[in-house]
Design a protein around this motif. Structure first.
Motif, PDB file in Angstrom:
ATOM      1  N   GLY A  16       0.806  -1.212   0.000  1.00  0.00           N
ATOM      2  CA  GLY A  16       0.000   0.000   0.000  1.00  0.00           C
ATOM      3  C   GLY A  16       0.841   1.265   0.000  1.00  0.00           C
ATOM      4  N   SER A  17       0.145   2.388   0.080  1.00  0.00           N
ATOM      5  CA  SER A  17       0.795   3.696   0.020  1.00  0.00           C
ATOM      6  C   SER A  17       0.302   4.600   1.135  1.00  0.00           C
ATOM      7  CB  SER A  17       0.503   4.371  -1.322  1.00  0.00           C
ATOM      8  OG  SER A  17       1.017   3.635  -2.403  1.00  0.00           O
ATOM      9  N   LEU A  18       1.164   5.499   1.532  1.00  0.00           N
ATOM     10  CA  LEU A  18       0.819   6.564   2.472  1.00  0.00           C
ATOM     11  C   LEU A  18       1.557   7.822   2.063  1.00  0.00           C
ATOM     12  CD1 LEU A  18       1.042   4.840   5.993  1.00  0.00           C
ATOM     13  CD2 LEU A  18      -1.039   5.693   4.896  1.00  0.00           C
ATOM     14  N   ARG A  19       0.990   8.960   2.416  1.00  0.00           N
ATOM     15  CA  ARG A  19       1.665  10.233   2.188  1.00  0.00           C
ATOM     16  C   ARG A  19       1.770  10.959   3.520  1.00  0.00           C
ATOM     17  NH1 ARG A  19      -0.401  15.814  -0.572  1.00  0.00           N
ATOM     18  NH2 ARG A  19       1.523  16.451  -1.610  1.00  0.00           N
ATOM     19  N   LEU A  20       3.006  11.164   3.940  1.00  0.00           N
ATOM     20  CA  LEU A  20       3.254  11.892   5.175  1.00  0.00           C
ATOM     21  C   LEU A  20       3.472  13.369   4.869  1.00  0.00           C
ATOM     22  CD1 LEU A  20       5.751   9.495   7.032  1.00  0.00           C
ATOM     23  CD2 LEU A  20       3.242   9.418   6.945  1.00  0.00           C
ATOM     24  N   SER A  21       3.034  14.209   5.797  1.00  0.00           N
ATOM     25  CA  SER A  21       3.258  15.642   5.681  1.00  0.00           C
ATOM     26  C   SER A  21       4.004  16.135   6.911  1.00  0.00           C
ATOM     27  CB  SER A  21       1.926  16.391   5.564  1.00  0.00           C
ATOM     28  OG  SER A  21       1.229  16.023   4.407  1.00  0.00           O
ATOM     29  N   CYS A  22       4.830  17.126   6.703  1.00  0.00           N
ATOM     30  CA  CYS A  22       5.560  17.776   7.799  1.00  0.00           C
ATOM     31  C   CYS A  22       5.329  19.265   7.643  1.00  0.00           C
ATOM     32  CB  CYS A  22       7.033  17.429   7.714  1.00  0.00           C
ATOM     33  SG  CYS A  22       8.072  18.333   8.890  1.00  0.00           S
ATOM     34  N   ALA A  23       4.497  19.815   8.515  1.00  0.00           N
ATOM     35  CA  ALA A  23       4.166  21.228   8.460  1.00  0.00           C
ATOM     36  C   ALA A  23       4.955  21.989   9.516  1.00  0.00           C
ATOM     37  CB  ALA A  23       2.677  21.431   8.679  1.00  0.00           C
ATOM     38  N   ALA A  24       5.525  23.092   9.119  1.00  0.00           N
ATOM     39  CA  ALA A  24       6.359  23.877  10.029  1.00  0.00           C
ATOM     40  C   ALA A  24       5.694  25.195  10.373  1.00  0.00           C
ATOM     41  CB  ALA A  24       7.712  24.142   9.393  1.00  0.00           C
ATOM     42  N   SER A  25       5.965  25.643  11.571  1.00  0.00           N
ATOM     43  CA  SER A  25       5.532  26.974  12.003  1.00  0.00           C
ATOM     44  C   SER A  25       6.648  27.589  12.820  1.00  0.00           C
ATOM     45  CB  SER A  25       4.245  26.894  12.832  1.00  0.00           C
ATOM     46  OG  SER A  25       4.435  26.125  13.996  1.00  0.00           O
ATOM     47  N   GLY A  26       6.643  28.897  12.910  1.00  0.00           N
ATOM     48  CA  GLY A  26       7.638  29.590  13.700  1.00  0.00           C
ATOM     49  C   GLY A  26       8.835  30.081  12.915  1.00  0.00           C
ATOM     50  N   ASN A  74       7.556  25.169  -0.423  1.00  0.00           N
ATOM     51  CA  ASN A  74       8.029  26.230   0.468  1.00  0.00           C
ATOM     52  C   ASN A  74       6.956  27.283   0.710  1.00  0.00           C
ATOM     53  OD1 ASN A  74      10.504  25.036   0.902  1.00  0.00           O
ATOM     54  ND2 ASN A  74      11.545  26.195  -0.705  1.00  0.00           N
ATOM     55  N   ALA A  75       6.063  27.450  -0.229  1.00  0.00           N
ATOM     56  CA  ALA A  75       4.986  28.417  -0.030  1.00  0.00           C
ATOM     57  C   ALA A  75       4.066  27.997   1.111  1.00  0.00           C
ATOM     58  CB  ALA A  75       4.190  28.580  -1.315  1.00  0.00           C
ATOM     59  N   LYS A  76       3.924  26.680   1.288  1.00  0.00           N
ATOM     60  CA  LYS A  76       3.091  26.150   2.374  1.00  0.00           C
ATOM     61  C   LYS A  76       3.926  25.766   3.591  1.00  0.00           C
ATOM     62  CE  LYS A  76      -0.585  24.389  -0.614  1.00  0.00           C
ATOM     63  NZ  LYS A  76      -1.382  23.199  -1.016  1.00  0.00           N
ATOM     64  N   ASN A  77       5.249  25.964   3.473  1.00  0.00           N
ATOM     65  CA  ASN A  77       6.128  25.598   4.593  1.00  0.00           C
ATOM     66  C   ASN A  77       5.932  24.142   5.001  1.00  0.00           C
ATOM     67  OD1 ASN A  77       8.254  26.969   5.809  1.00  0.00           O
ATOM     68  ND2 ASN A  77       7.121  27.375   7.683  1.00  0.00           N
TER      69      ASN A  77
END
Length: 124
Positions: A16-26, A74-77
């Motif tokens: 199967g497949s998964l898509r991980l996201s890493c969102a940054a703030s600060g 990069n626009a969505k960090n």
């Protein structure tokens, strides 16, 4: 200070497949390399994939080449990890990390900021 939040983990069957996201703030991620690491029970944390600051250079561990793909917006960090053809040996907690280097580095010691991790479980 940078806060990283991973999402997208879960339980998936072998292949199967998964898509991980890493969102940054600060702080913006646009000047920094971002790495995905994973740690399975009883094993050391290992570097899986790294993308440099611009997205022009990447590193993949041999075990995931051809199956995983890292990208950044990069626009969505945010940095993404697309994982295809998952295997039971991919089961681990996945962490994203960043620091003050723009180029590729695979040593966990060179990353200053880490997310809390997201569990990926692949059932056979």
């Amino acid at each position: 200070q940078v806060q990283l939040v991973e999402s997208g983990g879960g339980l998936v069957q072998d292949g199967g497949s998964l898509r991980l996201s890493c969102a940054a703030s600060g702080r913006t991620l646009s000047n920094s390399a971002v790495g995905w690491f994973r740690q399975a029970p009883g094993k050391e944390r290992e570097c899986v994939v790294v993308i440099n600051w611009s997205g022009a250079a990447t590193y993949y561990a041999d075990s995931v080449k051809g199956r995983f793909a890292i990208s950044r917006d990069n626009a969505k960090n945010t940095v993404y990890l697309q994982m295809n053809n998952l295997k039971s040996e991919d089961t681990a907690v996945y962490y994203c990390a960043t620091g003050h280097y723009g180029s590729i580095t695979t040593s966990p010691r060179e990353y200053d900021y880490w997310g809390q991790g997201t569990q990926v479980t692949v059932s056979s």
